[in-house]
Design a protein around this motif. Structure first.
Motif, short mmCIF file in Angstrom:
data_model
loop_
_atom_site.label_atom_id
_atom_site.label_comp_id
_atom_site.label_asym_id
_atom_site.label_seq_id
_atom_site.Cartn_x
_atom_site.Cartn_y
_atom_site.Cartn_z
N GLU A 141 0.83 -1.20 0.00
CA GLU A 141 0.00 0.00 0.00
C GLU A 141 0.87 1.25 0.00
O GLU A 141 2.08 1.19 0.25
CB GLU A 141 -0.91 0.01 1.23
CG GLU A 141 -0.17 0.04 2.55
CD GLU A 141 -1.09 -0.13 3.75
OE1 GLU A 141 -2.32 -0.29 3.53
OE2 GLU A 141 -0.59 -0.09 4.88
N TYR A 142 0.24 2.37 -0.29
CA TYR A 142 0.94 3.65 -0.23
C TYR A 142 1.18 4.03 1.23
O TYR A 142 0.38 3.74 2.11
CB TYR A 142 0.11 4.75 -0.89
CG TYR A 142 -0.04 4.64 -2.39
CD1 TYR A 142 1.08 4.58 -3.22
CD2 TYR A 142 -1.31 4.60 -2.97
CE1 TYR A 142 0.94 4.48 -4.59
CE2 TYR A 142 -1.46 4.50 -4.35
CZ TYR A 142 -0.33 4.44 -5.16
OH TYR A 142 -0.48 4.34 -6.52
N ILE A 149 5.59 13.59 0.44
CA ILE A 149 6.37 12.38 0.19
C ILE A 149 5.51 11.13 0.39
O ILE A 149 4.81 10.99 1.39
CB ILE A 149 7.61 12.32 1.11
CG1 ILE A 149 8.53 13.50 0.81
CG2 ILE A 149 8.35 11.01 0.92
CD1 ILE A 149 9.65 13.65 1.80
N VAL A 150 5.58 10.24 -0.58
CA VAL A 150 4.81 8.99 -0.53
C VAL A 150 5.74 7.83 -0.84
O VAL A 150 6.55 7.90 -1.78
CB VAL A 150 3.65 9.01 -1.54
CG1 VAL A 150 2.88 7.69 -1.48
CG2 VAL A 150 2.72 10.18 -1.27
N GLU A 151 5.65 6.79 -0.06
CA GLU A 151 6.42 5.58 -0.29
C GLU A 151 5.47 4.40 -0.50
O GLU A 151 4.25 4.56 -0.49
CB GLU A 151 7.35 5.30 0.90
CG GLU A 151 8.41 6.36 1.11
CD GLU A 151 9.36 6.03 2.24
OE1 GLU A 151 9.16 4.97 2.88
OE2 GLU A 151 10.28 6.80 2.47
N ILE A 152 6.02 3.24 -0.68
CA ILE A 152 5.25 2.00 -0.79
C ILE A 152 5.73 1.07 0.32
O ILE A 152 6.93 0.94 0.55
CB ILE A 152 5.44 1.34 -2.16
CG1 ILE A 152 4.82 2.23 -3.25
CG2 ILE A 152 4.81 -0.05 -2.20
CD1 ILE A 152 5.13 1.77 -4.67
N LYS A 153 4.80 0.45 1.02
CA LYS A 153 5.17 -0.43 2.14
C LYS A 153 4.28 -1.66 2.16
O LYS A 153 3.23 -1.72 1.50
CB LYS A 153 5.01 0.33 3.46
CG LYS A 153 3.56 0.69 3.77
CD LYS A 153 3.43 1.31 5.16
CE LYS A 153 1.95 1.59 5.48
NZ LYS A 153 1.77 2.14 6.85
N THR A 154 4.69 -2.65 2.92
CA THR A 154 3.84 -3.81 3.15
C THR A 154 2.73 -3.41 4.12
O THR A 154 2.91 -2.52 4.96
CB THR A 154 4.65 -4.97 3.77
OG1 THR A 154 5.30 -4.50 4.97
CG2 THR A 154 5.68 -5.50 2.80
#
Length: 300
Positions: A141-142, A149-154
């Protein structure tokens, strides 16, 4: 507990954070023309090297990376029932490193989209939604960090769902706590998103885990998370600080924080954190107060 900054120079993505879920200092470095991944944070090895990119001419698409993540997860789930608890613990440790490296590669693959995440252009928003739906199919998910700032993570329950029935009690407790805490954002824009009372409760949770499993292989991660929450509880973050006019004669602790500290000490009279609270209340005008607290934390 934990501001983040994206830079893309010489085929490198560097992501630096004061917080991942809480006051710790995290850093992920992904070089597209090398094989190095460095991720010091409570949930990663201090120096993990994984072959994440054989070369700039061998770049996998997002779909290929996600498929690899799925296959890797399936392999792990098939293997776990054949392992002892100690072996399952070791598998979690190694899987965490490689899976985080793969997720980092997905972020790198979608860097342009993540940089334009808040662009209101209809086409861009359609792409953002489409990728979000795709990520969800792989339990990703985002992660909206703040400051654009946006990342992707579990997802928060990702590792717990895989390992909880196979690992030892200390690992099981650790994963369960992480799952619950990661359900809600902790900080953004240099400010805390949960109350100081909630942070105090997290301090106690990790304090108990530390006391219950002093010989755990996870002890360094537990201590790091515990001390990170203590620091955030005592000092807050830049935009939610407990001390006003810090490092000056005008300095004072916000009354609501003093009230919270007193309630904490009354509720948990045996907590080692009480010693840190008393030191802060007595020495908060000292410009070296953070170093003083850091030093005392190492004695707990």
């Amino acid at each position: 507990m934990k501001q983040k900054l994206y830079c893309c120079l010489s085929f490198a993505l560097i992501i630096t954070s004061c917080h991942e879920g809480a006051g710790t200092s995290n850093q992920t470095i992904v070089k597209t023309d090398s094989t190095e991944v460095v991720s010091p944070n409570p949930d990663s090895s201090k120096s993990a090297k994984v072959d994440i990119m054989a070369g700039r001419n061998d770049v996998m698409t997002t779909e290929q990376l996600l498929s690899l993540i799925r296959r890797h997860k399936d392999d792990i789930e098939a293997k776990l029932p054949t392992l002892s608890k100690t072996e399952a613990n070791d598998l979690y440790d190694s899987y965490l490193k490689t899976n985080e490296a793969l997720v980092a590669k997905v972020m790198l693959s979608e860097l342009n989209l993540l940089d334009k995440f808040y662009n209101e252009d209809a086409v861009n928003q359609t792409r953002v939604k489409k990728l979000g739906n795709l990520l969800a199919k792989y339990d990703l998910e985002y992660d909206e960090i703040g400051e654009g700032i946006v990342e992707i993570k579990t997802k928060s329950d990702f590792y717990d769902n895989i390992f909880k029935n196979y690992v030892s009690d200390d690992y099981k407790a650790y994963l369960a706590i992480k799952k619950e805490e990661d359900k809600v954002p902790y900080s953004a824009d240099a400010g805390l998103l949960i109350s100081f009372k909630e942070i105090g409760e997290r301090v106690i949770v990790w304090e108990k885990l530390l006391a219950q499993y002093p010989s755990s292989k996870l002890i360094d991660k537990i201590k790091q998370q515990y001390q990170s929450y203590q620091s955030d509880y005592l000092f807050g973050l830049d935009n939610t600080s407990t001390i006003e006019f810090q490092n000056s004669e005008k300095a004072y602790i916000n009354p609501e924080n003093i009230e919270e500290f007193n309630q904490f000490m009354q509720k948990y009279p045996s907590s080692p954190t009480n010693r840190l609270i008393k030191i802060l209340l007595k020495n908060f005008k000292d410009e070296n107060i953070r170093n003083l607290i850091d030093s005392e934390q190492q004695k707990l």
